[in-house]
Write a protein that holds these residues in place. Sequence first.
Motif, PDB file in Angstrom:
ATOM      1  N   UNK A  32       2.704   4.405   2.121  1.00  0.00           N
ATOM      2  CA  UNK A  32       2.030   3.488   3.038  1.00  0.00           C
ATOM      3  C   UNK A  32       1.913   2.112   2.387  1.00  0.00           C
ATOM      4  N   UNK A  33       2.683   1.160   2.888  1.00  0.00           N
ATOM      5  CA  UNK A  33       2.720  -0.190   2.327  1.00  0.00           C
ATOM      6  C   UNK A  33       1.662  -1.056   3.007  1.00  0.00           C
ATOM      7  N   UNK A  34       0.853  -1.731   2.190  1.00  0.00           N
ATOM      8  CA  UNK A  34      -0.176  -2.629   2.697  1.00  0.00           C
ATOM      9  C   UNK A  34       0.189  -4.092   2.496  1.00  0.00           C
ATOM     10  N   UNK A  35       1.104  -4.349   1.575  1.00  0.00           N
ATOM     11  CA  UNK A  35       1.563  -5.721   1.342  1.00  0.00           C
ATOM     12  C   UNK A  35       2.973  -5.677   0.791  1.00  0.00           C
ATOM     13  N   UNK A  36       3.851  -6.506   1.367  1.00  0.00           N
ATOM     14  CA  UNK A  36       5.203  -6.662   0.854  1.00  0.00           C
ATOM     15  C   UNK A  36       5.306  -7.984   0.097  1.00  0.00           C
ATOM     16  N   UNK A  37       5.944  -7.955  -1.071  1.00  0.00           N
ATOM     17  CA  UNK A  37       6.358  -9.179  -1.744  1.00  0.00           C
ATOM     18  C   UNK A  37       7.885  -9.185  -1.745  1.00  0.00           C
ATOM     19  N   UNK A  38       8.467 -10.204  -2.358  1.00  0.00           N
ATOM     20  CA  UNK A  38       9.932 -10.271  -2.369  1.00  0.00           C
ATOM     21  C   UNK A  38      10.557  -9.143  -3.169  1.00  0.00           C
ATOM     22  N   UNK A  39       9.799  -8.572  -4.113  1.00  0.00           N
ATOM     23  CA  UNK A  39      10.370  -7.543  -4.992  1.00  0.00           C
ATOM     24  C   UNK A  39       9.677  -6.192  -4.920  1.00  0.00           C
ATOM     25  N   UNK A  40       8.441  -6.144  -4.386  1.00  0.00           N
ATOM     26  CA  UNK A  40       7.654  -4.917  -4.427  1.00  0.00           C
ATOM     27  C   UNK A  40       6.891  -4.684  -3.128  1.00  0.00           C
ATOM     28  N   UNK A  41       6.421  -3.476  -2.995  1.00  0.00           N
ATOM     29  CA  UNK A  41       5.457  -3.140  -1.962  1.00  0.00           C
ATOM     30  C   UNK A  41       4.217  -2.592  -2.640  1.00  0.00           C
ATOM     31  N   UNK A  42       3.039  -3.041  -2.185  1.00  0.00           N
ATOM     32  CA  UNK A  42       1.780  -2.513  -2.726  1.00  0.00           C
ATOM     33  C   UNK A  42       1.152  -1.627  -1.670  1.00  0.00           C
ATOM     34  N   UNK A  43       0.752  -0.435  -2.083  1.00  0.00           N
ATOM     35  CA  UNK A  43       0.148   0.472  -1.123  1.00  0.00           C
ATOM     36  C   UNK A  43      -0.256   1.779  -1.775  1.00  0.00           C
ATOM     37  N   UNK A  44      -0.210   2.849  -0.991  1.00  0.00           N
ATOM     38  CA  UNK A  44      -0.727   4.140  -1.442  1.00  0.00           C
ATOM     39  C   UNK A  44       0.216   5.268  -1.058  1.00  0.00           C
ATOM     40  N   UNK A  45       0.397   6.191  -1.986  1.00  0.00           N
ATOM     41  CA  UNK A  45       1.160   7.400  -1.707  1.00  0.00           C
ATOM     42  C   UNK A  45       0.251   8.426  -1.026  1.00  0.00           C
ATOM     43  N   UNK A  46       0.571   8.866   0.189  1.00  0.00           N
ATOM     44  CA  UNK A  46      -0.235   9.909   0.807  1.00  0.00           C
ATOM     45  C   UNK A  46       0.022  11.288   0.209  1.00  0.00           C
ATOM     46  N   UNK A  47       1.012  11.394  -0.680  1.00  0.00           N
ATOM     47  CA  UNK A  47       1.323  12.678  -1.308  1.00  0.00           C
ATOM     48  C   UNK A  47       0.425  12.925  -2.514  1.00  0.00           C
ATOM     49  N   UNK A  48       0.367  11.997  -3.453  1.00  0.00           N
ATOM     50  CA  UNK A  48      -0.483  12.214  -4.637  1.00  0.00           C
ATOM     51  C   UNK A  48      -1.710  11.313  -4.659  1.00  0.00           C
ATOM     52  N   UNK A  49      -1.862  10.441  -3.657  1.00  0.00           N
ATOM     53  CA  UNK A  49      -3.056   9.607  -3.555  1.00  0.00           C
ATOM     54  C   UNK A  49      -3.084   8.396  -4.454  1.00  0.00           C
ATOM     55  N   UNK A  50      -2.032   8.156  -5.229  1.00  0.00           N
ATOM     56  CA  UNK A  50      -2.060   7.037  -6.173  1.00  0.00           C
ATOM     57  C   UNK A  50      -1.753   5.724  -5.468  1.00  0.00           C
ATOM     58  N   UNK A  51      -2.376   4.664  -5.969  1.00  0.00           N
ATOM     59  CA  UNK A  51      -2.263   3.317  -5.406  1.00  0.00           C
ATOM     60  C   UNK A  51      -1.560   2.415  -6.402  1.00  0.00           C
ATOM     61  N   UNK A  52      -0.630   1.614  -5.919  1.00  0.00           N
ATOM     62  CA  UNK A  52       0.028   0.676  -6.821  1.00  0.00           C
ATOM     63  C   UNK A  52       1.248   0.047  -6.187  1.00  0.00           C
ATOM     64  N   UNK A  53       2.074  -0.515  -7.062  1.00  0.00           N
ATOM     65  CA  UNK A  53       3.271  -1.236  -6.654  1.00  0.00           C
ATOM     66  C   UNK A  53       4.503  -0.353  -6.841  1.00  0.00           C
ATOM     67  N   UNK A  54       5.384  -0.372  -5.847  1.00  0.00           N
ATOM     68  CA  UNK A  54       6.685   0.283  -5.969  1.00  0.00           C
ATOM     69  C   UNK A  54       7.764  -0.762  -5.742  1.00  0.00           C
ATOM     70  N   UNK A  55       8.923  -0.524  -6.313  1.00  0.00           N
ATOM     71  CA  UNK A  55      10.033  -1.437  -6.120  1.00  0.00           C
ATOM     72  C   UNK A  55      10.426  -1.477  -4.646  1.00  0.00           C
ATOM     73  N   UNK A  56      10.595  -2.675  -4.125  1.00  0.00           N
ATOM     74  CA  UNK A  56      10.894  -2.799  -2.696  1.00  0.00           C
ATOM     75  C   UNK A  56      12.239  -2.173  -2.344  1.00  0.00           C
TER      76      UNK A  56
END
Length: 298
Positions: free
Chosen positions: A93-117
């Motif tokens: 679940x992405x809450x913010x997109x940047x040019x290189x990443x998405x910030x949000x939350x994994x509904x599988x393990x509950x962790x919050x952070x940045x993933x590579x876009x």
Amino acid sequence: MQSSGSSWAATASATITGDTPARNRFALRTRSVAIDSRTDAVRRDLADIRLADRVFAPHYAVPTRRSIGRITAISDSADGVTLSQALPGEPFDVLEFTSTHGWGRSPIDGSVGFVSRDSLIGEFEASHIVVAQDATLHADASTARPLPASLPMGSRVAALPANDDWCEVDGGYVATDALQPLSTDAGDAVDHALRVRGTPRLAGGRSGAGVDAAGLIFLAFSLAGSPPPRFLDLQAETFGTALAEGDVLRRGDLLFFADHVALLVDGETVIHVDDVVRCEPLAALDRFGPIRARRRPA
């Protein structure tokens, strides 16, 4: 953990006396809530709209559901420390997109952070999860010619049966016995853990390609249908029921140390993450210090 500066239940009032300009007065109507930045999608500037009844934020975002196309780190900043992983086929679940990443939350393990876009793809509905340590992709089901790609344990796929031995997935074919329908999470967590013996230790890892101490526990029990919290301290505090020091230990019990966890295979043997996932005598765990918690998953 940190506490939010205020809660959504805060109220404001303005008072005017003579020429004195209006002042906003804020008062909490409910207790301020505890925020864990690893699992609560809240920043100083932005929060998940689904947390609006718990925390106050200047802005709220409605999550945009994407799927993960390749294994990728979930980090505390765009180039920061790896907290966990998102695996192929999982939703994010992405809450913010940047040019290189998405910030949000994994509904599988509950962790919050940045993933590579570039790891994010359009959402799709997965039907199966990989239960083999590594599921090799093959070019076709007739000759089983391997492709230079594979899916680690924990990955999710949309699979269609090709015959009794093979399932068709996006990108190739996978052996049927390497997959388990998501609708029938089952099995023994210890058996799942034993399948990844030899898997290397990897910071933030929770797949057949690499695991950290808590990641092994998360992977094994998730496949068995009882997903625990992702992080070691939360597992030690909340997963299952606490055991007293004198209780007899049995297969499937968890032993927590200051910065480690081990899963009992039987009364004398554990499986855990050292340099790789390995089985050892229970007595060999003395090197991790005293046992801080004993827990029995439900």
